[in-house]
Design an enzyme around this catalytic site. Structure first.
Site, PDB file in Angstrom:
ATOM      1  NE  ARG A  60      -3.605  -0.591   2.283  1.00 15.28           N
ATOM      2  CZ  ARG A  60      -4.506  -1.110   1.459  1.00 15.28           C
ATOM      3  NH1 ARG A  60      -5.013  -0.377   0.498  1.00 15.28           N
ATOM      4  NH2 ARG A  60      -4.894  -2.368   1.583  1.00 15.28           N
ATOM      5  CG  LEU A  88      -4.869   6.365  -1.951  1.00 16.04           C
ATOM      6  CD1 LEU A  88      -5.074   7.778  -2.487  1.00 16.04           C
ATOM      7  CD2 LEU A  88      -3.865   5.607  -2.836  1.00 16.04           C
ATOM      8  CB  THR A 103     -18.930  11.555  -2.842  1.00 12.25           C
ATOM      9  OG1 THR A 103     -20.326  11.260  -2.726  1.00 12.25           O
ATOM     10  CG2 THR A 103     -18.375  10.868  -4.075  1.00 12.25           C
ATOM     11  CG  HIS A 104     -19.317   6.578   2.218  1.00 13.99           C
ATOM     12  ND1 HIS A 104     -18.498   5.522   1.874  1.00 13.99           N
ATOM     13  CD2 HIS A 104     -20.240   6.081   3.076  1.00 13.99           C
ATOM     14  CE1 HIS A 104     -18.905   4.430   2.508  1.00 13.99           C
ATOM     15  NE2 HIS A 104     -19.958   4.734   3.232  1.00 13.99           N
TER      16      HIS A 104
HETATM   17  C1  GRF Z   1     -20.338   6.439  -5.811  1.00 10.92           C
HETATM   18  O1  GRF Z   1     -21.512   5.967  -5.219  1.00 10.92           O
HETATM   19  C2  GRF Z   1     -19.295   6.762  -4.767  1.00 10.92           C
HETATM   20  O2  GRF Z   1     -19.826   7.331  -3.615  1.00 10.92           O
HETATM   21  C3  GRF Z   1     -18.779   5.385  -4.473  1.00 10.92           C
HETATM   22  O3  GRF Z   1     -18.611   4.827  -5.761  1.00 10.92           O
HETATM   23  C4  GRF Z   1     -19.623   5.343  -6.613  1.00 10.92           C
HETATM   24  C5  GRF Z   1     -18.943   5.845  -7.866  1.00 10.92           C
HETATM   25  O4  GRF Z   1     -19.830   5.918  -8.938  1.00 10.92           O
HETATM   26  N1  GRF Z   1     -17.609   5.404  -3.634  1.00 10.92           N
HETATM   27  P1  GRF Z   1     -19.344   6.097 -10.451  1.00 10.92           P
HETATM   28  O5  GRF Z   1     -18.314   5.039 -10.746  1.00 10.92           O
HETATM   29  O6  GRF Z   1     -18.772   7.488 -10.588  1.00 10.92           O
HETATM   30  O7  GRF Z   1     -20.610   5.932 -11.246  1.00 10.92           O
END
Ligand code: GRF
Length: 191
Positions: A60, A88, A103-104
């Site tokens: 890693r 990471l 974003t989660h």
């Molecule tokens: C999103 O839901 C993000 O929060 C998650 O992976 C997804 C990415 O979507 N970690 P995409 O590949 O951009 O369509």
């Protein structure tokens, strides 16, 4: 401010950032994926920092060093993770203190990790959502910048629920990145 976007998937969140007219200086992926095509179509430089291992032998720190090096070569100031699926190591967080966003697809601190949508469904919650936060070395932790709820429907599958969450992410993430970049610019001009 030069923004770098890290992605591993279909690149729909990356596309939403581009459609919001946020200048993206480079896109970095950990594999060949559709996000590369999205970047190519927009004429944005791409670095594919491919992992040499997906198993227990994965180094890693060495991988993180390659990512930090690529971000440095492109003179990146702020990083937005948009579905980047490799955790990471500390080097990159030390290089960009408080300047890595994520974003989660869940309402953190609930359902951290790579299967947030599946886990929310399995837990039987009626409301989940999405969180934009400042990323830290601890996965899916760090100061929350924005959250929005999404209702779980009785016939939802992981895909249908994730798609409705992503529809919100495609609006909330660009808006939050924009506000973050503006605030950073304002802080720098005041210096
Ligand atoms: C999103 O839901 C993000 O929060 C998650 O992976 C997804 C990415 O979507 N970690 P995409 O590949 O951009 O369509």
């Amino acid at each position: 401010m030069r923004l770098g976007v890290l992605a591993s998937g279909t690149g729909s969140i990356l596309r939403s950032i581009l459609e919001a007219q946020i200048p993206v200086a480079m896109v970095l992926t950990d594999r060949a994926c559709r996000a590369v095509d999205v970047a190519d179509e927009a004429g944005i430089p791409v670095e594919i920092v491919a992992r040499d291992s997906w198993g227990p032998g994965f180094d890693r720190d060495a991988y993180t060093h390659r990512v930090a090096d690529a971000l440095g070569r492109h003179h990146i100031d702020v990083v937005a993770m948009a579905g980047f699926m490799t955790v990471l190591g500390p080097e990159v967080f030390e290089g960009f203190p408080g300047r890595i966003l994520n974003t989660h697809p869940a309402l953190l601190p609930d359902f951290k990790g790579a299967h947030a949508v599946r886990d929310a469904l399995a837990a039987g919650v009626t409301v989940t959502g999405t969180t934009v936060h400042v990323a830290t070395p601890a996965v899916d932790e760090g100061p929350v910048l924005a959250q929005e709820q999404v209702s779980v429907l009785s016939d939802d599958t992981e895909d249908s629920l994730h798609e409705r969450i992503k529809a919100v992410e495609r609006r909330l993430y660009p808006k939050t990145i924009s506000a973050f970049l503006t605030a950073l610019d304002e802080r720098q001009t005041k210096r």
